[in-house]
Design a protein around this motif. Structure first.
Motif, PDB file in Angstrom:
ATOM      1  N   GLY A   1       0.813  -1.216   0.000  1.00 34.90           N
ATOM      2  CA  GLY A   1       0.000   0.000   0.000  1.00 34.90           C
ATOM      3  C   GLY A   1       0.841   1.257   0.000  1.00 34.90           C
ATOM      4  N   GLY A   2       2.067   1.172   0.538  1.00 34.45           N
ATOM      5  CA  GLY A   2       2.970   2.306   0.484  1.00 34.45           C
ATOM      6  C   GLY A   2       3.418   2.607  -0.935  1.00 34.45           C
ATOM      7  N   ASP A   3       3.683   1.570  -1.701  1.00 34.95           N
ATOM      8  CA  ASP A   3       4.028   1.763  -3.110  1.00 34.95           C
ATOM      9  C   ASP A   3       2.872   2.412  -3.864  1.00 34.95           C
ATOM     10  N   LEU A   4       1.652   1.924  -3.593  1.00 34.48           N
ATOM     11  CA  LEU A   4       0.482   2.485  -4.265  1.00 34.48           C
ATOM     12  C   LEU A   4       0.257   3.937  -3.835  1.00 34.48           C
ATOM     13  N   ALA A   5       0.413   4.219  -2.538  1.00 30.99           N
ATOM     14  CA  ALA A   5       0.249   5.594  -2.048  1.00 30.99           C
ATOM     15  C   ALA A   5       1.299   6.514  -2.659  1.00 30.99           C
ATOM     16  N   ALA A   6       2.526   6.014  -2.810  1.00 26.63           N
ATOM     17  CA  ALA A   6       3.585   6.817  -3.429  1.00 26.63           C
ATOM     18  C   ALA A   6       3.283   7.067  -4.904  1.00 26.63           C
ATOM     19  N   GLU A   7       2.769   6.049  -5.597  1.00 26.81           N
ATOM     20  CA  GLU A   7       2.386   6.227  -7.001  1.00 26.81           C
ATOM     21  C   GLU A   7       1.289   7.282  -7.124  1.00 26.81           C
ATOM     22  N   TYR A   8       0.319   7.242  -6.216  1.00 31.33           N
ATOM     23  CA  TYR A   8      -0.739   8.248  -6.244  1.00 31.33           C
ATOM     24  C   TYR A   8      -0.154   9.636  -5.996  1.00 31.33           C
ATOM     25  N   THR A   9       0.776   9.740  -5.051  1.00 31.89           N
ATOM     26  CA  THR A   9       1.388  11.024  -4.721  1.00 31.89           C
ATOM     27  C   THR A   9       2.118  11.609  -5.915  1.00 31.89           C
ATOM     28  N   VAL A  10       2.821  10.767  -6.660  1.00 36.14           N
ATOM     29  CA  VAL A  10       3.525  11.213  -7.857  1.00 36.14           C
ATOM     30  C   VAL A  10       2.534  11.664  -8.936  1.00 36.14           C
ATOM     31  N   ALA A  11       1.423  10.955  -9.048  1.00 35.81           N
ATOM     32  CA  ALA A  11       0.427  11.291 -10.076  1.00 35.81           C
ATOM     33  C   ALA A  11      -0.385  12.536  -9.704  1.00 35.81           C
ATOM     34  N   TYR A  12      -0.643  12.729  -8.397  1.00 31.98           N
ATOM     35  CA  TYR A  12      -1.499  13.838  -7.951  1.00 31.98           C
ATOM     36  C   TYR A  12      -0.868  14.568  -6.767  1.00 31.98           C
ATOM     37  N   PRO A  13       0.302  15.131  -6.944  1.00 28.85           N
ATOM     38  CA  PRO A  13       0.992  15.759  -5.803  1.00 28.85           C
ATOM     39  C   PRO A  13       0.221  16.922  -5.194  1.00 28.85           C
ATOM     40  N   GLU A  14      -0.582  17.589  -5.998  1.00 31.17           N
ATOM     41  CA  GLU A  14      -1.341  18.732  -5.483  1.00 31.17           C
ATOM     42  C   GLU A  14      -2.465  18.307  -4.545  1.00 31.17           C
ATOM     43  N   ARG A  15      -2.786  17.013  -4.531  1.00 32.67           N
ATOM     44  CA  ARG A  15      -3.860  16.491  -3.687  1.00 32.67           C
ATOM     45  C   ARG A  15      -3.350  15.872  -2.387  1.00 32.67           C
ATOM     46  N   VAL A  16      -2.040  15.734  -2.248  1.00 32.91           N
ATOM     47  CA  VAL A  16      -1.473  15.028  -1.093  1.00 32.91           C
ATOM     48  C   VAL A  16      -0.797  16.019  -0.151  1.00 32.91           C
TER      49      VAL A  16
END
Length: 291
Positions: free
Chosen positions: A103-118
């Motif tokens: 889940g950390g890998d997935l959360a990091a992938e999301y952060t890279v894709a949507y940094p303005e949302r994290v």
């Protein structure tokens, strides 16, 4: 404590929201696996975590209480988009993410894709070093195996088919010693796994294992962002590995590392009080004005 099912990208996802997600920045918990579930975390760690502010739990497509996709549609991009569509459905301008293991890998992938949302990112037992083929699995299982027959079986499986094959030959006792430092914690989690009646089908892991590697390593993309990161790892974690988590923290310019002396892969269970204290301090810390 609203619990519901939300249809995202054609798949019914299980979601539970605790507290008012529009008051403060909600913490979204992203479970591991791949293909695991969040049932035990909710019950063992959730009550204390929820005292810090609103928490959103959800289970990924094909995982836990969420439905399986009809087309075996598992990929990192679709899992990231599922999370983004969930954020939009809940109308959350910004979120904090707590990713556990895969889940950390997935959360990091999301952060890279949507940094303005994290707003900020917490990685528990995650090294971002290729979650489906970590080189520590074979040696880690061998280290905790208690008899020569099991050690030989592990070594043979890894030599023939790679590190992931170790999971196919280890028994329950060896797996528990691999994932937990304290036997009582292993029993707590095992009892809840059995109570839940949920299983990991293995389909997501199989599909993700066939995906082409990233062109740019995930850690490189994450390092380019000005987002605070908290890396949590148990000293006895042979799954992610303390060295790998330390090196990950070194690579990320806005990261801090916390090592739990009496924990393995799940410090949220084995050292719950300190785990919550570390997350509370991280969530309360002021962000760098340049981030």
């Amino acid at each position: 404590m609203a619990e519901s099912h939300v249809v995202i990208n054609g798949v019914r996802h299980w979601v539970r929201v605790v507290g008012d997600p529009h008051v403060g920045t909600p913490l979204v918990v992203v479970h591991g696996g791949p293909g695991g579930f969040i049932y035990d975390f909710e019950r063992l760690t959730g009550p204390a975590l929820e005292q810090l502010g609103p928490v959103v739990y959800y289970e990924q497509r094909g995982s836990g209480r969420s439905d399986q996709p009809s087309d075996r549609g598992y990929s990192i991009p679709i899992l990231v988009d599922d999370l983004e569509q969930l954020r939009r459905h809940l109308d959350l301008p910004r979120i904090a993410l707590l990713g556990i293991s895969f889940g950390g890998d997935l959360a990091a992938e999301y952060t890279v894709a949507y940094p303005e949302r994290v707003d900020r990112l917490i990685l528990q037992g995650t090294a971002l070093a290729g979650p489906l083929t970590p080189s520590t699995w074979g040696s880690g299982f061998e280290a905790v195996a208690t008899d020569d027959e099991m050690r030989t079986a592990i070594r043979s499986a890894v030599e023939q088919s790679g590190p992931h094959a170790a999971w196919d030959v280890v028994d329950r006792e060896t797996t528990d010693r691999f994932l937990f430092h304290q036997p009582a914690s292993a029993k707590q989690v095992r009892d809840l796994w059995e109570e839940s009646g949920l299983i990991n089908t293995g389909e997501m892991a199989a599909d993700l294992g066939k995906q082409p590697p990233r062109v740019v390593p995930l850690v490189d993309d994450l390092a380019a962002l000005h987002i605070p990161v908290l890396v949590l790892v148990g000293f006895w974690d042979r799954n992610a590995g303390v060295d790998a988590c330390r090196d990950l923290t070194t690579r990320l310019p806005h990261a801090r590392l916390r090592v739990f002396d009496d924990s393995a892969h799940f410090p949220n269970v084995e050292e719950t009080e300190r785990y919550i204290d570390e997350i509370a301090a991280f969530l309360a810390a002021r962000r760098d004005p340049d981030s």
